[in-house]
Design a protein around this motif. Structure first.
Motif, PDB file in Angstrom:
ATOM      1  N   ARG A 170      48.181  21.395  47.400  1.00  0.00           N
ATOM      2  CA  ARG A 170      47.260  22.378  47.971  1.00  0.00           C
ATOM      3  C   ARG A 170      45.833  21.866  47.776  1.00  0.00           C
ATOM      4  NH1 ARG A 170      50.057  28.075  45.909  1.00  0.00           N
ATOM      5  NH2 ARG A 170      51.874  27.936  47.300  1.00  0.00           N
ATOM      6  N   ILE A 171      45.313  21.254  48.820  1.00  0.00           N
ATOM      7  CA  ILE A 171      44.045  20.534  48.744  1.00  0.00           C
ATOM      8  C   ILE A 171      42.889  21.481  49.033  1.00  0.00           C
ATOM      9  CG2 ILE A 171      42.743  18.609  49.712  1.00  0.00           C
ATOM     10  CD1 ILE A 171      45.463  17.339  50.458  1.00  0.00           C
ATOM     11  N   SER A 172      41.898  21.457  48.155  1.00  0.00           N
ATOM     12  CA  SER A 172      40.749  22.342  48.317  1.00  0.00           C
ATOM     13  C   SER A 172      39.815  21.810  49.398  1.00  0.00           C
ATOM     14  CB  SER A 172      39.997  22.487  46.990  1.00  0.00           C
ATOM     15  OG  SER A 172      39.316  21.287  46.671  1.00  0.00           O
ATOM     16  N   ALA A 173      38.674  22.459  49.573  1.00  0.00           N
ATOM     17  CA  ALA A 173      37.681  22.049  50.575  1.00  0.00           C
ATOM     18  C   ALA A 173      37.150  20.670  50.202  1.00  0.00           C
ATOM     19  CB  ALA A 173      36.555  23.073  50.641  1.00  0.00           C
ATOM     20  N   ASP A 214      27.232  31.816  49.253  1.00  0.00           N
ATOM     21  CA  ASP A 214      28.609  31.510  49.630  1.00  0.00           C
ATOM     22  C   ASP A 214      29.137  30.357  48.781  1.00  0.00           C
ATOM     23  OD1 ASP A 214      28.320  33.399  51.594  1.00  0.00           O
ATOM     24  OD2 ASP A 214      27.997  31.949  53.208  1.00  0.00           O
ATOM     25  N   SER A 215      30.386  30.467  48.357  1.00  0.00           N
ATOM     26  CA  SER A 215      30.961  29.427  47.509  1.00  0.00           C
ATOM     27  C   SER A 215      32.401  29.158  47.881  1.00  0.00           C
ATOM     28  CB  SER A 215      30.876  29.824  46.030  1.00  0.00           C
ATOM     29  OG  SER A 215      31.713  30.931  45.763  1.00  0.00           O
ATOM     30  N   ILE A 216      32.859  27.990  47.471  1.00  0.00           N
ATOM     31  CA  ILE A 216      34.251  27.601  47.659  1.00  0.00           C
ATOM     32  C   ILE A 216      34.543  26.494  46.652  1.00  0.00           C
ATOM     33  CG2 ILE A 216      33.809  25.767  49.353  1.00  0.00           C
ATOM     34  CD1 ILE A 216      36.285  26.790  50.906  1.00  0.00           C
ATOM     35  N   ASP A 217      35.809  26.285  46.352  1.00  0.00           N
ATOM     36  CA  ASP A 217      36.179  25.139  45.519  1.00  0.00           C
ATOM     37  C   ASP A 217      36.032  23.888  46.374  1.00  0.00           C
ATOM     38  OD1 ASP A 217      37.600  23.044  44.172  1.00  0.00           O
ATOM     39  OD2 ASP A 217      38.608  24.569  42.963  1.00  0.00           O
ATOM     40  N   MET A 218      35.001  23.112  46.077  1.00  0.00           N
ATOM     41  CA  MET A 218      34.631  21.963  46.868  1.00  0.00           C
ATOM     42  C   MET A 218      34.924  20.703  46.059  1.00  0.00           C
ATOM     43  SD  MET A 218      30.902  21.625  48.650  1.00  0.00           S
ATOM     44  CE  MET A 218      30.883  23.422  48.756  1.00  0.00           C
ATOM     45  N   ALA A 245      41.984  19.924  43.406  1.00  0.00           N
ATOM     46  CA  ALA A 245      40.688  20.563  43.564  1.00  0.00           C
ATOM     47  C   ALA A 245      39.738  20.146  42.452  1.00  0.00           C
ATOM     48  CB  ALA A 245      40.876  22.085  43.550  1.00  0.00           C
ATOM     49  N   SER A 246      38.543  20.737  42.463  1.00  0.00           N
ATOM     50  CA  SER A 246      37.568  20.497  41.404  1.00  0.00           C
ATOM     51  C   SER A 246      37.765  21.458  40.247  1.00  0.00           C
ATOM     52  CB  SER A 246      36.145  20.646  41.954  1.00  0.00           C
ATOM     53  OG  SER A 246      35.871  21.998  42.298  1.00  0.00           O
ATOM     54  N   GLY A 247      38.393  22.601  40.514  1.00  0.00           N
ATOM     55  CA  GLY A 247      38.595  23.596  39.473  1.00  0.00           C
ATOM     56  C   GLY A 247      37.369  24.444  39.203  1.00  0.00           C
ATOM     57  N   ARG A 248      36.428  24.485  40.149  1.00  0.00           N
ATOM     58  CA  ARG A 248      35.248  25.334  40.016  1.00  0.00           C
ATOM     59  C   ARG A 248      34.750  25.714  41.400  1.00  0.00           C
ATOM     60  NH1 ARG A 248      30.278  22.845  40.957  1.00  0.00           N
ATOM     61  NH2 ARG A 248      29.230  24.418  39.668  1.00  0.00           N
ATOM     62  N   ALA A 249      34.016  26.822  41.471  1.00  0.00           N
ATOM     63  CA  ALA A 249      33.399  27.235  42.725  1.00  0.00           C
ATOM     64  C   ALA A 249      31.996  26.635  42.812  1.00  0.00           C
ATOM     65  CB  ALA A 249      33.320  28.754  42.805  1.00  0.00           C
ATOM     66  N   ARG A 277      31.042  36.901  45.212  1.00  0.00           N
ATOM     67  CA  ARG A 277      32.299  36.668  44.505  1.00  0.00           C
ATOM     68  C   ARG A 277      32.660  35.186  44.551  1.00  0.00           C
ATOM     69  NH1 ARG A 277      36.321  40.550  47.584  1.00  0.00           N
ATOM     70  NH2 ARG A 277      35.194  39.513  49.302  1.00  0.00           N
ATOM     71  N   GLN A 278      33.228  34.697  43.458  1.00  0.00           N
ATOM     72  CA  GLN A 278      33.583  33.288  43.372  1.00  0.00           C
ATOM     73  C   GLN A 278      35.044  33.133  42.964  1.00  0.00           C
ATOM     74  OE1 GLN A 278      30.938  31.002  40.921  1.00  0.00           O
ATOM     75  NE2 GLN A 278      29.187  31.312  42.261  1.00  0.00           N
ATOM     76  N   SER A 279      35.790  32.431  43.782  1.00  0.00           N
ATOM     77  CA  SER A 279      37.161  32.068  43.419  1.00  0.00           C
ATOM     78  C   SER A 279      37.297  30.555  43.543  1.00  0.00           C
ATOM     79  CB  SER A 279      38.190  32.775  44.304  1.00  0.00           C
ATOM     80  OG  SER A 279      38.036  32.387  45.658  1.00  0.00           O
ATOM     81  N   TYR A 280      38.272  30.018  42.854  1.00  0.00           N
ATOM     82  CA  TYR A 280      38.464  28.571  42.829  1.00  0.00           C
ATOM     83  C   TYR A 280      39.916  28.294  42.466  1.00  0.00           C
ATOM     84  CZ  TYR A 280      37.812  29.596  37.872  1.00  0.00           C
ATOM     85  OH  TYR A 280      37.929  30.148  36.624  1.00  0.00           O
ATOM     86  N   LEU A 281      40.334  27.056  42.658  1.00  0.00           N
ATOM     87  CA  LEU A 281      41.715  26.692  42.396  1.00  0.00           C
ATOM     88  C   LEU A 281      41.882  26.297  40.927  1.00  0.00           C
ATOM     89  CD1 LEU A 281      42.791  24.657  45.549  1.00  0.00           C
ATOM     90  CD2 LEU A 281      42.615  27.119  45.211  1.00  0.00           C
ATOM     91  N   ASP A 282      42.869  26.864  40.298  1.00  0.00           N
ATOM     92  CA  ASP A 282      43.202  26.530  38.913  1.00  0.00           C
ATOM     93  C   ASP A 282      43.887  25.165  38.902  1.00  0.00           C
ATOM     94  OD1 ASP A 282      44.149  26.323  36.335  1.00  0.00           O
ATOM     95  OD2 ASP A 282      45.018  28.332  36.274  1.00  0.00           O
TER      96      ASP A 282
END
Length: 315
Positions: A170-173, A214-218, A245-249, A277-282
């Motif tokens: 599951r690849i993040s942005a 605006d944020s995303i796990d980049m 992912a990076s594990g951070r927003a 709001r900030q979500s990110y991939l664990d």
């Protein structure tokens, strides 16, 4: 030898380099070319021209190479959409995925890694980390996560039915050198391009207005590639699905600050009023099973990307 579909694509080309750096050899499968890039010449890489939807042509590759694993990074989805033949386009996309598994079964490969996307978490609400075991919405706002969800379900069924070791990534942005998409889902690539060009960013291709908050796990593409390579080559994996992912927003404001440190007069400001709001991939699972740690923070990513563009590269 790892066979990589889409091996000259954006994420695929970086992943091939990461695999080579880890001592693996690769065969790249591309539909349109037989030419290896100059920077891969002399390395343990070769290219095969084939369409993965052509089963016989795809299986023939296994007669010329000893394939031990498959990384399926080509898109098994009807993208870009074909409004004239939507059913045939969907059938062809899924045929490619089935052919990858047919080849894996006949070649007795050790592992099949399949690209999925952060988009499968669409519809999950709230702040904080998004874990691989979270329940996912059955709905999807875009065909890419729609087909990735379908693919994950098919992958699980085929793994159980055939005994093939299958892993969903599951690849993040992901962003960085060789990104052909620009501001498709998030603003950062175009902000960096605009700074390197000395122009104002064109964010009209985004699904909605961009704001500073605006944020995303980049994840910078070199980190994405290394994580995929580590997962593909790991002796043992305890799970079937991993966040890459990076594990951070990362907010647009953070990207803009990093750009301004290098290009003070860049015209990349964005209005406020976005979603705080900030979500990110664990990435706990990924780190535990491979030892992966992101090497590119926001500042290093922006600096590396601007340097790449200023060296004369188009994207």
């Amino acid at each position: 030898m790892i066979l990589v579909t889409g091996g000259l694509g954006f994420i695929g080309s970086h992943t091939v380099r990461a695999l080579l750096d880890l001592g693996e050899s690769c065969v790249l499968v591309q539909r349109r070319t037989r030419e290896l890039p100059a920077d891969l010449a002399g390395r343990r890489a070769t290219i095969e021209q084939a369409d993965i939807t052509d089963l016989n042509a795809f299986l023939d590759i296994g007669k010329r190479h000893q394939i031990t694993g498959i990384l399926h990074l080509a898109g098994s989805m009807p993208w870009p959409p074909d409004p004239q033949q939507p059913i045939e386009a969907a059938r062809k996309a899924l045929d490619g995925l089935f052919n990858v598994f047919q080849a894996a079964h006949e070649w007795n490969v050790d592992r099949v890694g399949v690209a999925s996307t952060i988009g499968v978490y669409g519809g999950v609400t709230g702040d904080g980390p998004l874990g691989e075991d979270m329940p996912l919405s059955m709905a999807s706002a875009h065909l890419i996560p729609t087909f990735k969800k379908i693919g994950e379900l098919l992958n699980g069924h085929l793994a159980d039915a055939t005994g093939i070791d299958v892993v969903n990534y599951r690849i993040s942005a992901t962003w960085g050198p060789r990104d052909p998409h620009g501001a498709l889902f998030f603003a950062a690539p175009e902000l960096v391009h605009a700074a390197a060009r000395g122009t104002e960013p064109n964010l009209s291709t985004l699904p909605g207005p961009a704001h500073a908050e605006d944020s995303i796990d980049m994840c910078y593409v070199k980190d994405t590639a290394r994580a995929i390579a580590l997962l593909q080559l790991a002796d043992r994996l305890d799970h079937r699905t991993y966040n890459v992912a990076s594990g951070r927003a990362t907010t647009n404001a953070e990207i803009i600050t990093a750009i301004k440190q290098l290009v003070p007069d860049a015209k990349v400001e964005l209005p406020t009023g976005g979603d705080p709001r900030q979500s990110y991939l664990d990435i706990t699972r990924l780190q535990r099973d491979t030892g992966y740690k992101p090497e590119y923070d926001t500042e290093r990513s922006v600096a590396d990307y601007i340097a790449w563009l200023r060296a004369g590269n188009a994207h």
